[in-house]
Motif scaffolding. Structure first.
Motif, PDB file in Angstrom:
ATOM      1  N   SER A 259     -10.029   2.140  -0.654  1.00 45.06           N
ATOM      2  CA  SER A 259     -10.519   0.998   0.121  1.00 45.06           C
ATOM      3  C   SER A 259     -10.905   1.418   1.542  1.00 45.06           C
TER       4      SER A 259
ATOM      5  N   LYS B  15      -5.422   3.265  -4.459  1.00 45.93           N
ATOM      6  CA  LYS B  15      -6.251   2.076  -4.206  1.00 45.93           C
ATOM      7  C   LYS B  15      -6.462   1.872  -2.711  1.00 45.93           C
ATOM      8  N   ASP B  16      -5.413   2.062  -1.924  1.00 52.89           N
ATOM      9  CA  ASP B  16      -5.533   1.877  -0.478  1.00 52.89           C
ATOM     10  C   ASP B  16      -6.431   2.958   0.143  1.00 52.89           C
TER      11      ASP B  16
ATOM     12  N   SER C 186       0.803  -1.221   0.000  1.00 53.90           N
ATOM     13  CA  SER C 186       0.000   0.000   0.000  1.00 53.90           C
ATOM     14  C   SER C 186       0.835   1.270   0.000  1.00 53.90           C
TER      15      SER C 186
ATOM     16  N   SER D 107     -14.258   3.304   1.530  1.00 56.79           N
ATOM     17  CA  SER D 107     -15.444   2.476   1.287  1.00 56.79           C
ATOM     18  C   SER D 107     -15.869   1.684   2.507  1.00 56.79           C
TER      19      SER D 107
END
Length: 324
Positions: free
Chosen positions: A320, A316-317, A279, A323
């Motif tokens: 995530s 991306k981390d 990450s 969310s």
């Protein structure tokens, strides 16, 4: 008034730009802070520098980089990255130096030379070119000594000592010699560095062997004076006439800044910052590293071509976490 950005990227070099592009594509509210012009570090590279990497390996976000030769030069890279920033209208503040970063209640507060910001996440993409490895010898503070090299014309007709055996030192030695300088290389090891660009290394070796450039191997610079330098060569001191010293012994990340933020640094000579390679998040939650800063003192391990992926891993981390 804005409460907090999703992401503030400190450093507007190629990898900082890549992080900005990825953040924008994914709808994050982001800001890039750069203390100088766009790709400030590249701007301060030598005028005639040619990259080791080919143009396609310097591309970010799959945006084509077309250069005259397979391996582009500094000015072509400046044009490429500038066009990416302007055509994509990236949110970048230039000539705005970050002075401090503090984290309270999961929010980072950034104080710059111009403003104050809050952010949920931070990326450090500050590279390593700002702090030279000093020789720590008498005379290093003289005006004749430089830790950065720009243009060989300045040294024409002068006696120039170049300290180092890496790409920057060898490029400087050859360019200065070709512009009429009397060049002496001071090399700590017993040969020219093995990582010197493969098309340049034979050139410098030939110039040394023919006597055009004088090289002292297994040597260190121990003292600098106005009109001379003193070397220690295999236990013996040698004094030679000298007008200028280019101490091109490499650079290092701002470890003090990392430690101030709470990033753990390894206790060995490598001084590796702690982060998750999946990450790029450090031991400080919400604080990420991108680019060459990840390598600590091993500044030869990370380049544009192998750290471009950091942008995608970081965003991306962050997504995530949002969310959850």
């Amino acid at each position: 008034m804005k409460t907090a950005y999703d992401l503030i990227i400190i450093g507007g070099g190629p990898i900082g730009i890549a992080c900005g592009l990825e953040a924008k594509k994914n709808g994050l509210d982001y800001l890039i802070l750069e203390k100088g012009p766009i790709v400030n570090s590249l701007f301060h590279y030598p005028t005639n520098m040619q990259f080791f990497s080919s143009s396609e390996k310097l591309e970010i976000d799959e945006i084509p980089f077309i250069s005259k030769e397979a391996k582009p030069k500094r000015d072509e890279a400046l044009e490429y990255y500038r066009r990416i920033v302007t055509s994509n209208k990236l949110n970048m503040h230039l000539f705005e130096k970050v002075k401090s970063v503090k984290k309270e209640a999961n929010i980072f507060t950034i104080i710059s030379s111009k403003n104050k910001y809050n952010s949920n996440h931070i990326v450090l993409a500050t590279g390593f070119y700002d702090i030279p490895n000093l020789l720590n010898i008498p005379g290093e503070n003289l005006d004749k000594v430089a830790h950065y090299y720009d243009n060989p014309h300045y040294y024409s007709g002068q006696k120039v000592a170049v300290v180092g055996a890496s790409n920057s030192a060898i490029d400087a030695a050859l360019e200065c010699w070709r512009k009429g300088a009397e060049v002496t290389l001071v090399i700590r090891g017993d040969e020219v560095g093995q990582r010197v660009k493969y098309w340049v290394r034979p050139d410098i070796i030939n110039r040394i062997e023919e006597g055009s450039i004088k090289a002292y191997y297994k040597s260190t610079l121990v003292r600098i004076e106005e009109h001379s330098i003193t070397l220690q060569v295999e236990g013996k001191e040698i004094s030679i006439e000298n007008d200028f010293v280019l101490a091109l012994t490499g650079y290092k990340p701002n470890f003090h800044f990392l430690e101030m933020l709470g990033v753990h640094i390894s206790d060995d000579d490598k001084k590796l910052p702690q982060y998750d390679p999946e990450s790029m998040e450090t031991n400080v939650e919400g604080l990420y590293l991108a680019g060459v800063i990840c390598g600590g003192m091993e500044t030869h391990k990370w380049f544009i071509e192998n750290s471009r992926v950091h942008a995608k891993l970081i965003v991306k981390d962050i997504l995530s976490k949002q969310s959850v």
